[in-house]
Motif scaffolding. Structure first.
Motif, PDB file in Angstrom:
ATOM      1  N   GLN A 228       0.830  -1.203   0.000  1.00  0.00           N
ATOM      2  CA  GLN A 228       0.000   0.000   0.000  1.00  0.00           C
ATOM      3  C   GLN A 228       0.863   1.251   0.000  1.00  0.00           C
ATOM      4  N   LYS A 231       2.113   1.684  -3.370  1.00  0.00           N
ATOM      5  CA  LYS A 231       1.051   2.253  -4.200  1.00  0.00           C
ATOM      6  C   LYS A 231       0.880   3.741  -3.912  1.00  0.00           C
ATOM      7  N   ASP A 232       0.928   4.076  -2.588  1.00  0.00           N
ATOM      8  CA  ASP A 232       0.810   5.500  -2.218  1.00  0.00           C
ATOM      9  C   ASP A 232       1.959   6.308  -2.803  1.00  0.00           C
ATOM     10  N   LEU A 235       1.342   6.630  -6.395  1.00  0.00           N
ATOM     11  CA  LEU A 235       0.282   7.618  -6.626  1.00  0.00           C
ATOM     12  C   LEU A 235       0.803   9.031  -6.413  1.00  0.00           C
ATOM     13  N   ILE A 236       1.556   9.195  -5.299  1.00  0.00           N
ATOM     14  CA  ILE A 236       2.119  10.520  -5.016  1.00  0.00           C
ATOM     15  C   ILE A 236       3.085  10.922  -6.134  1.00  0.00           C
ATOM     16  N   PHE A 238       2.996   9.890  -9.202  1.00  0.00           N
ATOM     17  CA  PHE A 238       2.214  10.201 -10.389  1.00  0.00           C
ATOM     18  C   PHE A 238       1.593  11.587 -10.295  1.00  0.00           C
ATOM     19  N   LEU A 239       1.040  11.877  -9.088  1.00  0.00           N
ATOM     20  CA  LEU A 239       0.451  13.206  -8.890  1.00  0.00           C
ATOM     21  C   LEU A 239       1.498  14.298  -9.027  1.00  0.00           C
TER      22      LEU A 239
END
Length: 445
Positions: A228, A231-232, A235-236, A238-239
């Motif tokens: 996770q 993934k975070d 995601l971070i 990617f953002l």
């Protein structure tokens, strides 16, 4: 085997069978039943080998229940008894040279010589050519003497040989999973723990299954958290990438706008500079034309003033002398048309000096049959003079008419006739006339 030994009264085989039963119960997690078996074994008169096997069984049983209880008070007592039993087993059957060498791994670092390295013990196991199961047991024992990567080295060797010998007792792979978990290699630890759980289920080792079931959820939970977290992070990341991309996009847009503005300003500046150059060129041309015309004006005026002064003196002298007929003769010597012609020739010469290609460019704007060329002995004719005066910036028809001693209608007719025969429209024709280049012969020379 126990029933057969009782039936045939084989005491030594009976004790050996009970020890094997105790080992089976121990490995299966039946600690109470294993203790019951060991308590019923008659240890009097045992051979040295059987006594050693018995003591080793007791030592392993106390160590196993100590691990199973996992209690600070009770486990301590079991571990102490296990150590005593191992010592008694050593007394009953002293270790051979190989076992003594293995025991050197447990000496404090201060008592070890330089050659007793993990690599030494690893080579000792490999080079001895022991059966796979024996290699697994020896490697597992030595692993307790080390930590971190060295411990993992021996546990991995033990796990590999358990697989080669088809042994499902699971201790080596279980301990390997624990060590990997301690080193935060959670994904690998989870794989080994799952394998240990399968082996325990296959083997029927309830104690080991309980241990694994107590640890496996913790490993799985940490693995989920790590995934996770990854993934975070993804995601971070990617953002952040999207934000940076958006910022860069807007910066590029702003930069492009600024670049377009700069180019537009540069283009405007270039155009202004060209306009200024054209204006400066026209001002310079106008200045030079005015210089030439003013020079011509003063030269002509000076000549005429001198002529008038001579005429005045001769006339006054003849009047004083009463020679009235001579006055008329003097006045008759003044030829106005000849003076006009001389003035026009002077004007033509000065103009063609400033615009030597005027006549040729002028005729390029007309059809061949309509072209106007000066006759032999002429510098320019009336038509050419009209447009020459226009090139000098004199656009007023009345002024042109006075200079050339024509009527306004005559000048207008000349202009209209030439424009109608031109190869270009009338307004363009006038612009073409004004575009004929001024040449400063003095600057060239």
């Amino acid at each position: 085997m126990i029933d057969l030994c009782v039936k045939f009264k084989k005491k030594e085989n009976l004790i050996k069978s009970k020890i094997l039963l105790g080992v089976t119960l121990l490995n299966s997690g039946f600690y109470k039943e294993a203790f019951d078996v060991t308590e019923k074994i008659d240890t009097s008169g045992l051979s040295r080998a059987l006594k050693t096997d018995y003591l080793v069984l007791c030592a392993r049983l106390n160590a196993g229940i100590g691990d199973y209880d996992n209690d600070a008070y009770f486990s301590r007592l079991y571990y102490k008894q296990s150590v005593d039993d191992f010592k008694n087993a050593e007394i009953a059957t002293p270790s051979n040279d190989f076992e003594k060498t293995i025991n050197l791994a447990f000496l404090p670092d201060s008592m070890k010589n330089k050659k007793l390295t993990p690599q030494f013990f690893y080579n000792l196991i490999i080079q001895r050519r022991m059966p796979e199961h024996t290699v697994a047991m020896v490697a597992t024992r030595i692993s307790y003497a080390y930590t971190d990567d060295n411990k993992i080295l021996f546990l991995a060797l033990a796990a590999i040989n358990d697989i080669r010998s088809s042994t499902k007792e699971t201790l080596a792979v279980f301990l390997l999973g624990q060590e990997l978990f301690k080193l935060n290699k959670t994904a690998d630890a989870y794989i080994f723990m799952q394998e240990a759980a399968k082996n325990a289920k296959f083997y029927g080792a309830r104690n080991r299954a309980v241990q694994i079931e107590s640890i496996l959820p913790i490993v799985a939970s940490k693995l989920i958290d790590e995934k996770q977290h990854e993934k975070d992070k993804l995601l971070i990341g990617f953002l952040m990438f999207v934000i940076v991309a958006v910022v860069l996009f807007f910066l590029l847009v702003i930069y492009r706008r600024q670049l377009l503005r700069i180019k537009a300003n540069e283009q405007e500046i270039t155009e202004k500079n060209i306009e200024l150059e054209n204006v400066n060129e026209k001002l310079w041309e106008s200045s030079k034309i005015k210089e030439e015309l003013i020079g011509l004006f003063f030269k002509t005026c000076s000549s005429y003033i001198g002529t008038l002064e001579k005429l005045k003196r001769r006339t006054q002298r003849n009047i004083k002398l009463g020679k009235y007929d001579d006055v008329n003769a003097v006045l008759n010597d003044v030829h106005i048309e000849q003076e006009k012609g001389q003035l026009y020739n002077t004007l033509d010469t000065v103009f063609l000096t400033m615009f030597p290609n005027f006549i040729a460019v002028f005729n390029e704007l007309l059809k061949k049959e309509d072209q106007i060329w000066p006759k032999s002995g002429e510098t320019m004719n009336a038509t050419l003079r009209i447009f020459a005066l226009m090139r000098l910036g004199i656009n007023d028809l009345e002024v042109i008419a006075k200079i050339l001693d024509y009527s306004v209608s005559t000048v207008y007719t000349y202009q209209i006739r030439i424009k109608s025969r031109a190869l270009v429209p009338a307004d363009v024709f006038e612009q073409k006339i004004m575009d004929i280049k001024f040449i400063d012969n003095r600057a060239v020379s």
